[in-house]
Design an enzyme around this catalytic site. Structure first.
Site, PDB file in Angstrom:
ATOM      1  N   GLY A   1       0.826  -1.202   0.000  1.00 56.23           N
ATOM      2  CA  GLY A   1       0.000   0.000   0.000  1.00 56.23           C
ATOM      3  C   GLY A   1       0.857   1.248   0.000  1.00 56.23           C
ATOM      4  O   GLY A   1       1.988   1.254  -0.489  1.00 56.23           O
ATOM      5  N   CYS A   2       0.350   2.317   0.560  1.00 56.16           N
ATOM      6  CA  CYS A   2       1.060   3.595   0.587  1.00 56.16           C
ATOM      7  C   CYS A   2       2.380   3.465   1.349  1.00 56.16           C
ATOM      8  O   CYS A   2       2.404   3.014   2.495  1.00 56.16           O
ATOM      9  CB  CYS A   2       0.189   4.665   1.245  1.00 56.16           C
ATOM     10  SG  CYS A   2       1.038   6.239   1.482  1.00 56.16           S
ATOM     11  N   PHE A   3       3.477   3.901   0.721  1.00 61.43           N
ATOM     12  CA  PHE A   3       4.774   3.733   1.382  1.00 61.43           C
ATOM     13  C   PHE A   3       4.927   4.620   2.608  1.00 61.43           C
ATOM     14  O   PHE A   3       5.752   4.320   3.479  1.00 61.43           O
ATOM     15  CB  PHE A   3       5.957   3.894   0.421  1.00 61.43           C
ATOM     16  CG  PHE A   3       5.939   5.042  -0.541  1.00 61.43           C
ATOM     17  CD1 PHE A   3       5.230   6.214  -0.299  1.00 61.43           C
ATOM     18  CD2 PHE A   3       6.664   4.963  -1.720  1.00 61.43           C
ATOM     19  CE1 PHE A   3       5.245   7.271  -1.201  1.00 61.43           C
ATOM     20  CE2 PHE A   3       6.692   6.018  -2.634  1.00 61.43           C
ATOM     21  CZ  PHE A   3       5.982   7.180  -2.367  1.00 61.43           C
TER      22      PHE A   3
ATOM     23  N   CYS B   1       2.838   4.797   4.996  1.00 64.86           N
ATOM     24  CA  CYS B   1       2.371   3.926   6.084  1.00 64.86           C
ATOM     25  C   CYS B   1       3.412   2.858   6.410  1.00 64.86           C
ATOM     26  O   CYS B   1       3.717   2.597   7.581  1.00 64.86           O
ATOM     27  CB  CYS B   1       1.066   3.234   5.693  1.00 64.86           C
ATOM     28  SG  CYS B   1      -0.312   4.331   5.330  1.00 64.86           S
TER      29      CYS B   1
END
Length: 217
Positions: free
Chosen positions: A53-55, A57
């Site tokens: 997912g979003c890096f 995070c």
């Protein structure tokens, strides 16, 4: 006559699109079937690579783990050279947002890093995590040698059995990590008031911390 010309144009457009998609698919197959590249240690530290997912995070999660010295955001898993954030967001580069985890193997094992990976995500979500969707947000674990691949495959199979569900994370031979733009690094630390950080990153981090308190710094 006009309708025939329009039909021919439509057929040509579909043909071009299919050809482009086939070429992309072939290039991506080369990536997934390649021989893994093993990254040498630097100053006694090892490197591991994950996409989840979003890096922003994922960076925050791994930076909270004992033995992890640094985490960088970037791109991996695709067939395009020199990917950028904008290009990655099109979903056409083959790359996913990924992190490079620099760690001391005497303090934390690769096996534990894989446990952290699965504990910090929704393992059944395909092509994304939380509100972030698209191939650029898909989950990938990268292996550099047969030992790492065996660890990943074993843990993935055990989790699938435990959840009685298919695990979405893909398993790729590591090829190259492309460093992300400067403004993406340490994003949670530098932008704690950002609405995305407040509503997505921090809750995800806290959820992970409750699951694996023993590995935290």
């Amino acid at each position: 006559m006009k309708s025939i010309i329009l039909s021919l144009i439509t057929i040509l457009m579909f043909s071009c699109q299919n050809t482009a998609q086939n070429k992309m698919s072939e290039k991506q197959n080369e990536v997934t079937n390649a021989k893994p590249v093993e990254v040498p240690m630097e100053e006694g530290l090892s490197k591991a690579y994950f996409a989840s997912g979003c890096f922003w995070c994922v960076e925050a999660v791994y930076e909270s783990v004992k033995g992890v010295k640094e985490v960088y955001n970037g791109y991996a898993g695709g067939h395009t050279k020199n990917p950028t954030y904008e290009a990655s967001n099109t979903g056409r580069t083959g790359h996913a947002e990924a992190v490079e985890v620099i760690y001391d193997a005497n303090e934390v094992s690769f096996e534990t890093l894989v446990d952290v990976y699965f504990a910090s995500q929704n393992p059944t979500q395909v092509n994304g995590q939380g509100p972030d969707n698209g191939s650029q947000y898909r989950s990938i674990l990268f292996y550099q040698n047969d030992e790492q691949k065996q660890i990943i495959d074993t843990k993935k199979a055990a989790l699938a059995k435990q959840l009685n569900a298919e695990i979405a994370a893909e398993v790729y031979p590591f090829q190259k990590f492309w460093m992300g733009e400067d403004y993406h690094q340490d994003y949670e630390k530098l932008h704690p008031e950002n609405p995305y950080i407040q509503n997505v990153s921090i809750p995800r981090l806290n959820k992970f911390k409750r699951k694996m308190p023993s590995v935290l710094k």
